[in-house]
Design a protein around this motif. Structure first.
Motif, short mmCIF file in Angstrom:
data_model
loop_
_atom_site.label_atom_id
_atom_site.label_comp_id
_atom_site.label_asym_id
_atom_site.label_seq_id
_atom_site.Cartn_x
_atom_site.Cartn_y
_atom_site.Cartn_z
N ILE A 9 3.28 -1.22 4.14
CA ILE A 9 2.72 0.10 3.83
C ILE A 9 3.87 1.11 3.70
N ALA A 21 -5.58 5.63 3.81
CA ALA A 21 -4.62 4.58 4.17
C ALA A 21 -5.15 3.72 5.30
N MET A 26 4.37 4.89 3.78
CA MET A 26 3.53 5.98 4.29
C MET A 26 4.25 7.32 4.22
N LEU A 84 0.85 -1.19 0.00
CA LEU A 84 0.00 0.00 0.00
C LEU A 84 0.89 1.24 0.00
N ALA A 86 0.84 5.30 0.33
CA ALA A 86 0.04 6.44 0.76
C ALA A 86 0.84 7.72 0.57
#
Length: 523
Positions: free
Chosen positions: A446, A434, A448, A402, A404
């Motif tokens: 993730i 997120a 971030m 992921l 973000a």
């Protein structure tokens, strides 16, 4: 600025013909009067009567009877201190304390245009100087506070500008790095290298400005860790040898000291100093060589680390040696070649922060010579001092990641890098998205960003960590332009597993991903 007229009240003077009895009655009626001036018919001072001395004399046996009807001219001090009222208290004190300090006990006469204007006393001087000192201290405190606030404001401004500049710079450098790895056409290589080199110069300039701001605000942090001393020279030589050869220069690097020496030091800051000095030498030298030496002297539990960089360039004019380490101070050659004049100022701030010294002088061949020394705590040589080679590929299974980030370019760069590492990815644009995406449990990792609208990366991380189950343990890497040691420590306390600084370099991101995934599997 207090004048004598400001502290010398006008007290009605006496004439030389006034009697002792009249003066005695005045002192009785005016308990606050400490001295009375005696003036002639033109108001010009001719003497001074000091209260205590006069009353003691009048109180003696037969004193009052003897002096009550005699003129005061026989009792007054005929050579009092007389000063012009436009003189400042500070100037007057400096003069009288040097010439006639004991006279202050009797008081002094203040004039205006040569005529009587008032009487001053030692008590009034003490009060005035005390008030002036208090006012001065208050003013200094105010100025110090304003200076600190100005430095803090400048620091905040630079921090914001750093983030705003690093965001597009991250895109430029990361895309150039990807192009270098993917481009097959040989003719594109020098163009991509130029992008990377120019972007690197811009990034170093940005870092120098931030470091100088932090140093001025006493916020230049040191991140100390065990360091193999001789490795510093290898890093500098590896970075600058090729660039020196492109200019036809010889770069000689020698380590002069005992081998296997380890110390507690901020290796990143020391490399920054050495690289700045070597980079300047290569930049300003048109022909000849750059000589780099590094060594240390063992001193019980400490070592004295020293470094010296000499060149055969134009040198530094003697009149500029004192200010060469000041911000924005450059030689004429420096102005012609460009630059902001921050590198040496940052070097001095770093070295002085380490309780060391740095100086510039002339090299034997007529060029410039820079030398620094810093005291460091000595450490025993570790059993395994060989650093692991950086990973070339992801050492874990193919991951779903992921990403973000509120910046479109940064999302594209991160997604491309994930593809290079053999991973799939999805992107969101703020912290709230997120948190919602992480809750699905579809992601192995993730990436971030920290500064995002709606919800920043720190708050998003806290919310993910507050959930129950496996989702709360998803590894999170911060990708941020604000990654100095203090920031990185804060992000880890908030639940992030690691930090990668923007502009993102593929090998650093890959190494960080491998590190946090390994730790997550071991937990």
């Amino acid at each position: 600025m207090t004048l004598l007229l400001d502290i010398a009240p006008y007290i009605r003077p006496a004439s030389p013909e006034a009697t002792g009895g009249e003066i005695y009655q005045r002192f009785q009626a005016e308990p606050d009067t400490l001295a009375i001036a005696v003036v002639d018919s033109d108001d010009r001072p001719v003497g001074l009567i000091e209260r205590n001395a006069f009353l003691v004399q009048m109180a003696a046996q037969y004193g009052y009877a003897l002096w009550a009807k005699r003129p005061v001219s026989n009792l007054m001090k005929t050579d009092p201190v007389i000063a012009d009222g436009d003189v400042t208290v500070a100037e007057f004190c400096g003069q009288i304390l040097e010439e006639r300090p004991s006279e202050l006990l009797h008081g002094f006469i203040v004039t205006c245009g040569g005529r009587y204007a008032g009487v001053g006393t030692a008590l009034a001087l003490l009060q005035a100087t005390g008030s002036a000192a208090a006012a001065h201290a208050q003013e200094m405190s105010r100025l110090a506070q304003e200076t600190q606030e100005a430095l803090a404001a400048k620091g905040r401004f630079l921090a914001v500008m750093s983030h705003e500049i690093r965001t597009p710079l991250n895109g430029v450098l990361a895309v150039a790095e990807i192009l270098r790895r993917k481009a097959k056409a040989p003719e594109l290589a020098p163009l991509v290298d130029t992008i990377l080199e120019s972007g690197g110069v811009l990034l170093r300039l940005l870092n120098d400005a931030l470091d100088l701001s932090r140093a001025e605000a006493s916020g230049l942090a040191l991140d100390e860790a065990p360091l193999g001393v001789s490795a510093l020279l290898d890093d500098a030589a590896g970075l600058w040898t090729a660039q020196a050869e492109l200019k036809g220069l010889t770069l000689e690097a020698r380590y002069e000291g005992p081998t296997g020496v380890w110390a507690l030091a901020d290796g990143g800051r020391l490399r920054q100093v050495l690289n700045n000095l070597v980079g300047n030498a290569v930049k300003f030298t048109e022909a000849g060589c750059v000589d780099v030496r590094l060594g240390c002297v063992l001193e019980d539990r400490y070592i004295r680390l020293w470094g010296e960089v000499s060149d055969t360039g134009p040198g530094i004019p003697a009149e500029r040696l004192d200010d060469i380490f000041e911000p924005f101070h450059q030689t004429d050659q420096g102005l012609r070649l460009g630059g902001a004049g921050l590198g040496l100022a940052v070097c001095r701030q770093i070295i002085e922060r380490m309780n060391g010294t740095i100086a510039a002088g002339a090299a034997e061949g007529g060029g410039a010579r820079f030398r620094f020394e810093v005291p460091l705590h000595r450490l025993p040589e570790p059993q395994q001092a060989v650093e692991a080679a950086p990973a070339e590929e992801l050492t874990h299974r193919a991951l779903h990641i992921l990403i973000a980030d509120d910046n479109k370019t940064n999302r594209m760069v991160a997604r491309t890098l994930c593809e290079m590492f053999g991973c799939t990815s999805e992107c969101v644009e703020d912290g709230a998205q997120a948190v919602a995406a992480a809750a699905t449990g579809r992601f192995d990792l993730i990436l971030m960003d920290v500064k995002m609208p709606v919800m920043d990366g720190v708050e998003a991380t806290r919310r993910i960590r507050s959930r129950s189950g496996a989702v709360s343990q998803t590894p999170i890497l911060a990708l941020t332009a604000n990654a100095d040691p203090a920031d990185a420590a804060f992000y880890r306390r908030c639940g992030m597993n690691g930090v990668v600084e923007k502009p993102v370099k593929p090998e650093r991101l890959l190494a960080a991903m491998n590190a946090v995934l390994t730790l997550a599997e071991a937990a």
